[in-house]
Scaffold this motif. Structure first.
Motif, PDB file in Angstrom:
ATOM      1  N   ALA A 179       0.864  -1.294  -0.040  1.00  0.00           N
ATOM      2  CA  ALA A 179       0.022   0.056  -0.016  1.00  0.00           C
ATOM      3  C   ALA A 179       0.881   1.132   0.025  1.00  0.00           C
ATOM      4  CB  ALA A 179      -0.914  -0.121   1.090  1.00  0.00           C
ATOM      5  N   MET A 300      -6.565   5.569   8.273  1.00  0.00           N
ATOM      6  CA  MET A 300      -6.366   4.322   6.947  1.00  0.00           C
ATOM      7  C   MET A 300      -5.941   5.231   5.851  1.00  0.00           C
ATOM      8  SD  MET A 300     -10.228   2.910   7.526  1.00  0.00           S
ATOM      9  CE  MET A 300     -10.657   1.999   9.051  1.00  0.00           C
ATOM     10  N   GLU A 302      -5.581   5.284   1.376  1.00  0.00           N
ATOM     11  CA  GLU A 302      -6.622   5.406   0.383  1.00  0.00           C
ATOM     12  C   GLU A 302      -7.012   3.886   0.058  1.00  0.00           C
ATOM     13  OE1 GLU A 302      -8.069   7.715  -1.670  1.00  0.00           O
ATOM     14  OE2 GLU A 302      -7.095   9.285  -0.730  1.00  0.00           O
ATOM     15  N   LEU A 303      -8.139   3.163   0.115  1.00  0.00           N
ATOM     16  CA  LEU A 303      -8.475   2.194   0.099  1.00  0.00           C
ATOM     17  C   LEU A 303      -8.307   1.626  -1.315  1.00  0.00           C
ATOM     18  CD1 LEU A 303     -11.421   2.016   2.577  1.00  0.00           C
ATOM     19  CD2 LEU A 303      -8.992   1.482   2.975  1.00  0.00           C
ATOM     20  N   VAL A 309      -6.485  -2.966  -4.440  1.00  0.00           N
ATOM     21  CA  VAL A 309      -7.120  -2.533  -3.222  1.00  0.00           C
ATOM     22  C   VAL A 309      -6.414  -3.102  -1.949  1.00  0.00           C
ATOM     23  CG1 VAL A 309      -9.361  -2.645  -4.406  1.00  0.00           C
ATOM     24  CG2 VAL A 309      -8.710  -4.583  -3.062  1.00  0.00           C
ATOM     25  N   ALA A 311      -6.580  -4.389   2.273  1.00  0.00           N
ATOM     26  CA  ALA A 311      -7.617  -4.876   3.052  1.00  0.00           C
ATOM     27  C   ALA A 311      -6.831  -5.344   4.543  1.00  0.00           C
ATOM     28  CB  ALA A 311      -8.419  -5.960   2.606  1.00  0.00           C
ATOM     29  N   ALA A 315      -4.771  -1.907   5.875  1.00  0.00           N
ATOM     30  CA  ALA A 315      -5.671  -0.857   5.513  1.00  0.00           C
ATOM     31  C   ALA A 315      -6.310  -0.360   7.004  1.00  0.00           C
ATOM     32  CB  ALA A 315      -7.063  -1.126   4.849  1.00  0.00           C
ATOM     33  N   MET A 317      -7.580  -1.691   9.428  1.00  0.00           N
ATOM     34  CA  MET A 317      -8.939  -1.933   9.751  1.00  0.00           C
ATOM     35  C   MET A 317      -9.054  -2.487  11.409  1.00  0.00           C
ATOM     36  SD  MET A 317     -10.862  -1.103   7.056  1.00  0.00           S
ATOM     37  CE  MET A 317     -10.679  -1.079   5.182  1.00  0.00           C
ATOM     38  N   SER A 334     -13.487  -6.878   5.415  1.00  0.00           N
ATOM     39  CA  SER A 334     -12.945  -6.102   4.539  1.00  0.00           C
ATOM     40  C   SER A 334     -12.349  -6.889   3.391  1.00  0.00           C
ATOM     41  CB  SER A 334     -11.713  -5.064   4.999  1.00  0.00           C
ATOM     42  OG  SER A 334     -10.874  -5.974   5.504  1.00  0.00           O
ATOM     43  N   ALA A 338     -13.501  -6.847  -0.539  1.00  0.00           N
ATOM     44  CA  ALA A 338     -12.586  -6.728  -1.453  1.00  0.00           C
ATOM     45  C   ALA A 338     -12.788  -7.688  -2.663  1.00  0.00           C
ATOM     46  CB  ALA A 338     -11.222  -6.937  -0.791  1.00  0.00           C
ATOM     47  N   TYR A 359     -15.594  -1.063  -3.788  1.00  0.00           N
ATOM     48  CA  TYR A 359     -14.993  -1.736  -2.594  1.00  0.00           C
ATOM     49  C   TYR A 359     -15.093  -0.585  -1.325  1.00  0.00           C
ATOM     50  CZ  TYR A 359     -11.332  -3.199   0.889  1.00  0.00           C
ATOM     51  OH  TYR A 359     -10.613  -3.456   1.998  1.00  0.00           O
ATOM     52  N   ARG A 360     -14.874   0.627  -1.596  1.00  0.00           N
ATOM     53  CA  ARG A 360     -15.317   1.448  -0.463  1.00  0.00           C
ATOM     54  C   ARG A 360     -16.698   1.576  -0.179  1.00  0.00           C
ATOM     55  NH1 ARG A 360     -12.145   5.421   2.268  1.00  0.00           N
ATOM     56  NH2 ARG A 360     -13.559   6.412   3.685  1.00  0.00           N
TER      57      ARG A 360
END
Lengths: 444, 92
Positions: A179, A300, A302-303, A309, A311, A315, A317, A334, A338, A359-360
């Motif tokens: 990420a 968090m 950007e997802l 993506v 998760a 992310a 979470m 999540s 995803a 996803y978001r």
């Protein structure tokens, strides 16, 4: 992050529809959903088996599994079902505990369970494999493959280890170098992180049953505040079948600045009069440590990016909201979202950031982001001085004064006791009103 | 309290011949904070008498604490070990 919706010209070069990095609960849930939808999925794990790099603070809340693996409780490798949940506030030699128990959590569909993560994570990864996902262990992803800014695969430490896919799901854990490499994280602030340390301690099953007053496969989860000295954090103690686990969660900057080592603070907790009789005589079977994304919604990344993506812990979470300490369920929630969103994007032929935007939206309409948004202030509040120092001291002080019989002195009365304890602990009435209001709002 | 050695002996490490984390302790010499020394749960950062830091990667939990608390740019080069190596938890 670029925003273009153009479909990639060709997928001839792709080895898989999707690559999932990390076979923890987020990655396996994502791979399971994708495979179930008929997608070709590669699930990459750097450890020798799923869960071998993972540890946690003890409870898996299973409701999120109901739709993924119906009747999961008949087959998941569970240690004990939590039927007794305690919140303990302590000072040096005092402890005040709220102890809730219910038989309802000890029968299907259950509520929380304790498990060894290597067992549980391997089980969930096997579910993805049963649906058709390809699991490859002992393989470290070393970076992203990109083509004009969009993610088109990953490089690994295997010979000729590049793998290409139309979408990559980064479920690579709290440090998520993927990420970060994709530019989805802003500046990383150590204040948003804690480190968890834990001892798994072997004790005979019958001794655990007796000490914790449970029977059969029922177990206890104790969450503790006021046990970490000057370092903001908390403690936990929970039961497995024939081991117990005791650990601490500690703020990174305070730990780095404070001069106290994690295992010293943990040793102190084990010597506390409320804890010592519970852990006595046990042999340390395994020591473990892991970093936790503590700050929730506000940290968090950007997802979604072009072709990627994020998760689970990658992310941020994990939910560290004091009253509620959850992570595995958020990872699964999540990850599953995803997987479904990526399937939809693949069907539309658009795995750009725009195409993956579903996803978001899925997370926003589920408990994952609803809970995180609702409780966004809670992690800060829980790690603040009021919750860390003043609340445990006040609560224990009031209990001690209330239950100490002072004959021949007459009883002081509850109001006087509270006022006296507020004075002793430097709590102002003004701030109590404000803080109570803030706490009520923070906990939704 | 059990000894630190005994504590770490309870953990399986499949040690790779190459270090996955490299510490440039010429940078650490100028660091006044040295948060890694107290924060690393495996106690892998040891101050030396000449003002440097001795680091051993072999019993690393791969948690990330050290690079997160390090405030000296470039002092810690942090990677995961090669696949299949490093810490292996069994009952955590």
């Amino acid at each position: 992050m670029t925003e273009h919706t153009a479909e990639r010209p060709s997928s001839d070069n792709d080895d898989f529809d999707a690559i999932v990095v990390g076979a923890g609960p987020a990655g396996s849930a994502a791979a399971l959903e994708l495979a179930r939808a008929g997608r070709s999925v590669l699930l990459i794990e750097r450890g020798p088996f799923p869960g071998s790099k993972n540890m946690y603070g003890g409870v898996i809340y299973g409701r999120i599994l109901d739709t993924l693996v119906p009747q999961w409780w008949t087959e998941a490798p569970i240690q004990r079902w939590v039927t007794r949940r305690q919140t303990m506030m302590m000072t040096g030699e005092q402890a005040l505990t709220v102890d809730y128990r219910t038989e309802a959590w000890g029968r299907p569909p259950y509520n929380g369970a304790t498990a060894y993560r290597p067992d549980f994570d391997s089980w969930l990864a096997d579910k993805a494999v049963e649906e058709g996902a390809t699991l490859v262990c002992s393989t470290t992803v070393t970076g992203l493959l990109t083509d004009s800014g969009r993610v088109v695969g990953v490089s690994t430490d295997r010979p000729d280890g590049d793998v290409r896919a139309r979408v990559v799901i980064a479920a690579d854990g709290v440090n998520s170098f993927l990420a970060k490499e994709a530019g989805l994280y802003g500046e990383v602030d150590p204040a948003n992180y804690t480190v968890g340390v834990k001892e798994t301690i072997a004790l005979p099953r019958s001794v655990i049953d007796e000490r914790f007053a449970v029977r059969g496969d029922h177990g206890v989860d104790i969450e503790i505040i006021g046990c970490t000295g000057d370092v903001p954090g908390g403690g936990f103690l929970y039961t497995n079948s024939d081991t117990i686990a005791v650990g601490l969660v500690l703020s990174l900057p305070a730990l780095a600045a404070g001069g106290r080592r994690p295992e010293e603070l943990l040793a102190e907790l084990k010597l506390h009069p409320a804890i010592a009789p519970l852990v006595e005589g046990g042999e340390v079977k395994e020591y473990s440590a892991h970093v936790i994304p503590e700050a929730g919604y506000d940290m968090m990344p950007e997802l979604v990016g072009d072709g990627i993506v994020v998760a689970g812990d990658a992310a941020a979470m994990c939910l560290a909201a004091g009253l509620w300490l959850e992570g595995v369920n958020f990872a699964i929630g999540s990850g599953a979202a995803a997987g479904r969103a990526c399937h939809g994007a693949l069907r539309k032929g658009d795995t750009s950031a725009v195409g993956l935007g579903d996803y978001r939206r899925r997370l926003e309409s589920s408990f994952v982001l609803k809970d995180h948004r609702k409780l966004r202030e809670a992690p800060h509040l829980v790690m603040g001085e009021l919750a860390q120092q003043k609340l445990p001291a006040m609560a224990c002080g009031v209990a001690e004064d209330m239950f100490t019989v002072t004959n021949p002195e007459p009883k002081a009365g509850l109001m006087r006791i509270v006022r006296r304890q507020m004075r002793t602990n430097g709590v102002k009435l003004r701030s109590v009103v404000g803080d109570t209001w803030r706490a009520l709002r923070a906990f939704g | 309290m059990i000894s630190f050695e005994r504590r770490m002996d309870s953990v399986e490490f499949r040690i790779h011949s190459e270090a996955h984390i490299v510490v440039d302790d010429t940078i650490c010499r100028d660091c006044s904070v040295r948060g890694c020394i107290t924060a690393c749960p495996a106690d892998l950062f040891v101050p030396t008498s000449d003002g440097g830091i001795l680091f051993n990667y072999e019993q690393c939990f791969e948690c990330g604490t050290c690079y997160l608390v390090c405030n000296e740019e470039g002092a810690i080069s942090w990677n995961y070990p090669e696949g299949g190596h490093g810490v292996v938890f069994h009952s955590s």
